[in-house]
Motif scaffolding. Structure first.
Motif, PDB file in Angstrom:
ATOM      1  N   ALA A  92       0.811  -0.953  -0.155  1.00 25.83           N
ATOM      2  CA  ALA A  92      -0.217  -0.379  -0.497  1.00 25.83           C
ATOM      3  C   ALA A  92       0.588   1.509   0.087  1.00 25.83           C
ATOM      4  O   ALA A  92       1.719   1.361   1.118  1.00 25.83           O
ATOM      5  CB  ALA A  92      -0.904  -0.071   1.166  1.00 25.83           C
ATOM      6  N   MET A  93       0.685   2.032  -0.748  1.00 25.02           N
ATOM      7  CA  MET A  93       1.710   2.875  -1.105  1.00 25.02           C
ATOM      8  C   MET A  93       1.791   4.210  -0.470  1.00 25.02           C
ATOM      9  O   MET A  93       2.728   4.584  -0.012  1.00 25.02           O
ATOM     10  CB  MET A  93       1.762   3.590  -2.515  1.00 25.02           C
ATOM     11  N   GLY A  94       0.624   4.272   0.497  1.00 26.10           N
ATOM     12  CA  GLY A  94       0.584   5.325   1.472  1.00 26.10           C
ATOM     13  C   GLY A  94       1.674   4.670   2.526  1.00 26.10           C
ATOM     14  O   GLY A  94       1.089   6.405   3.602  1.00 26.10           O
ATOM     15  N   THR A  95       1.580   3.888   3.274  1.00 28.90           N
ATOM     16  CA  THR A  95       2.994   3.267   3.881  1.00 28.90           C
ATOM     17  C   THR A  95       4.147   3.919   4.134  1.00 28.90           C
ATOM     18  O   THR A  95       4.912   3.261   4.418  1.00 28.90           O
ATOM     19  CB  THR A  95       2.326   2.018   4.301  1.00 28.90           C
ATOM     20  N   LEU A  96       4.817   3.933   2.114  1.00 28.00           N
ATOM     21  CA  LEU A  96       5.887   4.039   2.531  1.00 28.00           C
ATOM     22  C   LEU A  96       6.252   5.429   3.072  1.00 28.00           C
ATOM     23  O   LEU A  96       5.322   6.642   2.870  1.00 28.00           O
ATOM     24  CB  LEU A  96       6.089   4.311   0.579  1.00 28.00           C
ATOM     25  N   ASP A  97       7.528   5.344   3.445  1.00 30.58           N
ATOM     26  CA  ASP A  97       7.892   6.868   3.530  1.00 30.58           C
ATOM     27  C   ASP A  97       7.919   7.758   2.559  1.00 30.58           C
ATOM     28  O   ASP A  97       8.404   7.420   1.561  1.00 30.58           O
ATOM     29  CB  ASP A  97       9.185   5.993   4.254  1.00 30.58           C
ATOM     30  N   GLN A  98       7.928   9.225   3.398  1.00 30.67           N
ATOM     31  CA  GLN A  98       8.211  10.261   1.522  1.00 30.67           C
ATOM     32  C   GLN A  98       9.172  10.651   1.444  1.00 30.67           C
ATOM     33  O   GLN A  98      10.431   9.998   2.934  1.00 30.67           O
ATOM     34  CB  GLN A  98       7.047  11.334   1.791  1.00 30.67           C
ATOM     35  N   PRO A  99      10.025  11.357   0.903  1.00 26.37           N
ATOM     36  CA  PRO A  99       9.753  10.708  -0.746  1.00 26.37           C
ATOM     37  C   PRO A  99       9.429   9.572  -1.566  1.00 26.37           C
ATOM     38  O   PRO A  99      10.265   9.271  -1.146  1.00 26.37           O
ATOM     39  CB  PRO A  99      10.388  12.191  -1.878  1.00 26.37           C
ATOM     40  N   THR A 100       7.891   9.156  -1.760  1.00 27.49           N
ATOM     41  CA  THR A 100       8.601   7.637  -2.716  1.00 27.49           C
ATOM     42  C   THR A 100       9.344   7.961  -3.827  1.00 27.49           C
ATOM     43  O   THR A 100       9.829   6.530  -4.956  1.00 27.49           O
ATOM     44  CB  THR A 100       7.383   6.902  -3.255  1.00 27.49           C
ATOM     45  N   GLY A 101       9.103   9.053  -4.432  1.00 24.98           N
ATOM     46  CA  GLY A 101       9.679   9.402  -6.195  1.00 24.98           C
ATOM     47  C   GLY A 101       9.152   8.267  -7.367  1.00 24.98           C
ATOM     48  O   GLY A 101       9.611   8.028  -7.890  1.00 24.98           O
ATOM     49  N   LEU A 102       7.718   8.007  -6.741  1.00 22.06           N
ATOM     50  CA  LEU A 102       7.244   6.839  -7.430  1.00 22.06           C
ATOM     51  C   LEU A 102       5.653   8.230  -8.156  1.00 22.06           C
ATOM     52  O   LEU A 102       5.618   8.425  -7.297  1.00 22.06           O
ATOM     53  CB  LEU A 102       6.469   5.648  -6.558  1.00 22.06           C
ATOM     54  N   ARG A 103       5.342   7.234  -9.238  1.00 21.47           N
ATOM     55  CA  ARG A 103       3.762   8.069 -10.006  1.00 21.47           C
ATOM     56  C   ARG A 103       3.033   7.050 -10.112  1.00 21.47           C
ATOM     57  O   ARG A 103       3.747   5.635 -10.709  1.00 21.47           O
ATOM     58  CB  ARG A 103       4.512   8.630 -11.080  1.00 21.47           C
ATOM     59  N   LEU A 104       1.797   7.206  -9.321  1.00 20.94           N
ATOM     60  CA  LEU A 104       0.734   6.277 -10.147  1.00 20.94           C
ATOM     61  C   LEU A 104       0.381   6.225 -11.496  1.00 20.94           C
ATOM     62  O   LEU A 104       0.596   7.768 -12.437  1.00 20.94           O
ATOM     63  CB  LEU A 104      -1.047   7.057  -9.598  1.00 20.94           C
ATOM     64  N   ALA A 105       0.460   5.128 -12.171  1.00 24.08           N
ATOM     65  CA  ALA A 105       0.539   4.578 -13.119  1.00 24.08           C
ATOM     66  C   ALA A 105      -0.705   3.961 -13.772  1.00 24.08           C
ATOM     67  O   ALA A 105      -0.931   4.522 -15.719  1.00 24.08           O
ATOM     68  CB  ALA A 105       1.386   3.175 -13.854  1.00 24.08           C
ATOM     69  N   GLY A 106      -1.995   4.184 -13.293  1.00 30.98           N
ATOM     70  CA  GLY A 106      -3.956   4.488 -13.456  1.00 30.98           C
ATOM     71  C   GLY A 106      -4.106   3.442 -13.175  1.00 30.98           C
ATOM     72  O   GLY A 106      -3.666   3.485 -11.559  1.00 30.98           O
ATOM     73  N   HIS A 107      -5.814   3.059 -13.650  1.00 30.25           N
ATOM     74  CA  HIS A 107      -6.868   2.474 -12.201  1.00 30.25           C
ATOM     75  C   HIS A 107      -7.250   1.102 -12.905  1.00 30.25           C
ATOM     76  O   HIS A 107      -6.891   0.817 -13.673  1.00 30.25           O
ATOM     77  CB  HIS A 107      -8.084   3.328 -12.030  1.00 30.25           C
ATOM     78  N   ILE A 108      -7.321  -0.013 -12.001  1.00 30.18           N
ATOM     79  CA  ILE A 108      -8.285  -1.078 -12.111  1.00 30.18           C
ATOM     80  C   ILE A 108      -9.801  -1.424 -11.398  1.00 30.18           C
ATOM     81  O   ILE A 108      -9.541  -0.824 -10.632  1.00 30.18           O
ATOM     82  CB  ILE A 108      -6.826  -2.473 -12.096  1.00 30.18           C
ATOM     83  N   PHE A 109     -10.416  -2.173 -11.721  1.00 29.27           N
ATOM     84  CA  PHE A 109     -11.169  -2.499 -11.465  1.00 29.27           C
ATOM     85  C   PHE A 109     -12.054  -1.424 -11.227  1.00 29.27           C
ATOM     86  O   PHE A 109     -12.956  -0.947 -10.433  1.00 29.27           O
ATOM     87  CB  PHE A 109     -10.704  -3.148 -10.279  1.00 29.27           C
ATOM     88  N   VAL A 110     -12.207  -0.352 -11.820  1.00 33.85           N
ATOM     89  CA  VAL A 110     -13.335   0.571 -12.339  1.00 33.85           C
ATOM     90  C   VAL A 110     -14.688   0.384 -12.401  1.00 33.85           C
ATOM     91  O   VAL A 110     -15.210   1.508 -11.899  1.00 33.85           O
ATOM     92  CB  VAL A 110     -12.436   1.354 -13.550  1.00 33.85           C
TER      93      VAL A 110
END
Ligand SMILES: [Zn+2]
Ligand SMILES: [Zn+2]
Length: 129
Positions: A92-110
């Motif tokens: 779960a990306m909200g549990t990563l320490d900041q900064p993550t250096g990552l970007r959201l790529a898309g959405h699934i099960f919309v």
């Protein structure tokens, strides 16, 4: 690169090495029920996860094909993995320490998305996995 993270009460802590597969937001009803909203997860090879604290980590078998790792003390939603014996760990990306250096790529099960929000960031959307 090593990234660290953990839950709110720090009873669960972890490190993951290397860059994850593309981080996506999952809008399925199971993620909503466990995380309280849609869940943004990124996948690493399971072998790249090291637990630095696990005193309050528990796993819930949420379906025939998945288990979810959470903190029994603060309720934090941290991981899921495929069953049986998935070779990836979804963090779960909200549990990563900041900064993550990552970007959201898309959405699934919309197709299972709740009705109280819209997805308006222009990223790719998939009806399923
Ligand atoms: Zn906790
Ligand atoms: Zn989901």
């Amino acid at each position: 690169m090593i990234r660290s993270g953990g839950c709110l009460c720090v009873g669960v802590g972890y490190e993951v090495t290397g860059d994850p597969a593309q981080p996506v937001a999952c809008h399925c009803s199971q993620c909503a029920r466990t995380s309280g909203n849609y869940a943004v997860m990124a996948a690493w090879p399971a072998s790249e996860l090291v637990l630095t604290a696990s005193e309050s980590l528990a796993w819930f078998r949420s379906s025939d094909s998945a288990s979810r790792g959470f903190c029994t003390r603060c309720g934090g939603n941290l991981f899921w993995r495929e069953e049986p014996e998935g070779d990836k760990i979804y963090v779960a990306m909200g549990t990563l320490d900041q900064p993550t250096g990552l970007r959201l790529a898309g959405h699934i099960f919309v197709g299972s998305k709740a009705d109280y929000y819209e997805i308006a960031d222009g990223l790719p959307q998939k009806p399923g996995w």
